[in-house]
Write a protein that holds these residues in place. Structure first.
Motif, short mmCIF file in Angstrom:
data_model
loop_
_atom_site.label_atom_id
_atom_site.label_comp_id
_atom_site.label_asym_id
_atom_site.label_seq_id
_atom_site.Cartn_x
_atom_site.Cartn_y
_atom_site.Cartn_z
N THR A 82 -17.35 7.62 5.35
CA THR A 82 -16.13 6.90 5.70
C THR A 82 -14.92 7.70 5.23
O THR A 82 -14.94 8.26 4.13
CB THR A 82 -16.13 5.51 5.05
OG1 THR A 82 -17.24 4.76 5.55
CG2 THR A 82 -14.85 4.75 5.37
N PHE A 83 -13.90 7.72 6.05
CA PHE A 83 -12.68 8.45 5.73
C PHE A 83 -11.56 7.46 5.43
O PHE A 83 -11.44 6.42 6.09
CB PHE A 83 -12.26 9.32 6.92
CG PHE A 83 -10.84 9.83 6.82
CD1 PHE A 83 -9.80 9.12 7.38
CD2 PHE A 83 -10.57 11.00 6.14
CE1 PHE A 83 -8.49 9.58 7.27
CE2 PHE A 83 -9.28 11.46 6.03
CZ PHE A 83 -8.23 10.75 6.61
N TYR A 84 -10.76 7.81 4.42
CA TYR A 84 -9.54 7.05 4.12
C TYR A 84 -8.37 8.01 3.98
O TYR A 84 -8.50 9.10 3.40
CB TYR A 84 -9.68 6.26 2.82
CG TYR A 84 -10.65 5.11 2.89
CD1 TYR A 84 -11.95 5.23 2.42
CD2 TYR A 84 -10.24 3.89 3.41
CE1 TYR A 84 -12.83 4.17 2.48
CE2 TYR A 84 -11.13 2.82 3.48
CZ TYR A 84 -12.42 2.97 3.01
OH TYR A 84 -13.30 1.92 3.08
N LEU A 85 -7.23 7.58 4.49
CA LEU A 85 -5.98 8.28 4.25
C LEU A 85 -5.74 8.31 2.75
O LEU A 85 -5.97 7.31 2.05
CB LEU A 85 -4.86 7.52 4.96
CG LEU A 85 -3.46 8.09 4.94
CD1 LEU A 85 -3.38 9.39 5.71
CD2 LEU A 85 -2.48 7.06 5.50
N ASP A 86 -5.29 9.45 2.24
CA ASP A 86 -5.13 9.59 0.80
C ASP A 86 -4.28 8.47 0.19
O ASP A 86 -4.59 7.94 -0.89
CB ASP A 86 -4.49 10.93 0.46
CG ASP A 86 -5.48 12.08 0.51
OD1 ASP A 86 -5.05 13.24 0.49
OD2 ASP A 86 -6.70 11.81 0.56
N GLN A 132 -0.95 7.18 12.69
CA GLN A 132 -1.79 7.91 11.75
C GLN A 132 -3.08 7.15 11.48
O GLN A 132 -3.12 5.92 11.50
CB GLN A 132 -1.05 8.19 10.43
CG GLN A 132 -0.71 6.98 9.62
CD GLN A 132 -0.03 7.29 8.30
OE1 GLN A 132 0.48 6.42 7.62
NE2 GLN A 132 -0.02 8.53 7.86
N LEU A 133 -4.12 7.93 11.21
CA LEU A 133 -5.43 7.36 10.91
C LEU A 133 -5.42 6.83 9.48
O LEU A 133 -5.09 7.54 8.55
CB LEU A 133 -6.51 8.42 11.07
CG LEU A 133 -7.93 8.04 10.69
CD1 LEU A 133 -8.43 6.89 11.55
CD2 LEU A 133 -8.86 9.24 10.81
N VAL A 134 -5.80 5.57 9.32
CA VAL A 134 -5.84 4.94 8.00
C VAL A 134 -7.25 4.96 7.43
O VAL A 134 -7.47 5.32 6.27
CB VAL A 134 -5.33 3.49 8.08
CG1 VAL A 134 -5.48 2.79 6.74
CG2 VAL A 134 -3.89 3.45 8.56
N LYS A 189 -6.40 5.23 -0.41
CA LYS A 189 -7.67 5.29 -1.15
C LYS A 189 -7.58 4.41 -2.40
O LYS A 189 -6.61 4.46 -3.14
CB LYS A 189 -7.97 6.73 -1.55
CG LYS A 189 -8.51 7.58 -0.42
CD LYS A 189 -8.83 8.99 -0.90
CE LYS A 189 -9.34 9.85 0.23
NZ LYS A 189 -9.59 11.24 -0.20
N GLY A 190 -8.62 3.62 -2.61
CA GLY A 190 -8.66 2.73 -3.75
C GLY A 190 -7.96 1.41 -3.52
O GLY A 190 -8.08 0.49 -4.33
N ARG A 191 -7.23 1.29 -2.42
CA ARG A 191 -6.52 0.04 -2.11
C ARG A 191 -7.05 -0.62 -0.84
O ARG A 191 -7.08 -1.85 -0.76
CB ARG A 191 -5.02 0.32 -1.93
CG ARG A 191 -4.34 0.92 -3.15
CD ARG A 191 -2.83 0.97 -2.97
NE ARG A 191 -2.40 1.81 -1.87
CZ ARG A 191 -1.66 1.38 -0.84
NH1 ARG A 191 -1.27 0.12 -0.77
NH2 ARG A 191 -1.30 2.22 0.12
N PHE A 192 -7.44 0.17 0.14
CA PHE A 192 -7.92 -0.36 1.42
C PHE A 192 -9.42 -0.14 1.54
O PHE A 192 -9.95 0.88 1.08
CB PHE A 192 -7.24 0.35 2.59
CG PHE A 192 -5.78 0.05 2.78
CD1 PHE A 192 -5.05 -0.62 1.83
CD2 PHE A 192 -5.13 0.43 3.95
CE1 PHE A 192 -3.70 -0.90 1.99
CE2 PHE A 192 -3.79 0.17 4.14
CZ PHE A 192 -3.08 -0.50 3.16
#
Length: 115
Positions: free
Chosen positions: A57-61, A46-48, A64-67
């Motif tokens: 920039t995209f983040y896995l839900d 999976q895409l992180v 978000k807020g951690r990485f």
């Protein structure tokens, strides 16, 4: 050809932090997209996080807020700062790059979050 080598994985307790690095080498002109993926045992990759050279920039839900993904173009290095790690973050993490329409992958680095 572009070679990607990840480092920085390991064993960490829940709530801890790790920073993954991905060193790119070879025929680098401009990495159009850099990203981090992960694959846990028995699950699909999976895409992180994904960072294009321009754009959002995209983040896995769930991260978000951690990485935080970042890149140092001068050193051709991509980072993934991971904070507040959870057991469900345990996986092999892969670095990815897209250049001139070609996909490149690193060999992966294991991240294990466990007490």
């Amino acid at each position: 050809q572009v070679q990607l080598v990840e480092s920085g994985g390991g064993l960490v307790q829940p709530g801890g932090s790790l920073r993954l690095s991905c060193a790119a080498s070879g025929s680098i002109f401009r990495l159009d997209v850099v990203a981090w993926y992960r694959q846990a045992p028995g699950k699909q990759r999976q895409l992180v996080a994904r960072m294009p050279s321009s754009g959002s920039t995209f983040y896995l839900d769930s991260v978000k807020g951690r990485f935080t993904i970042s890149r140092d173009n001068a050193q051709s290095t991509v980072y993934l700062q991971m904070n507040s790690l959870k057991p469900e973050d345990t996986a092999v993490y892969y670095c990815y790059a897209l250049q001139s329409g070609l996909n490149y992958w690193g060999q992966g680095t294991q991240v294990t979050v466990s007490s």
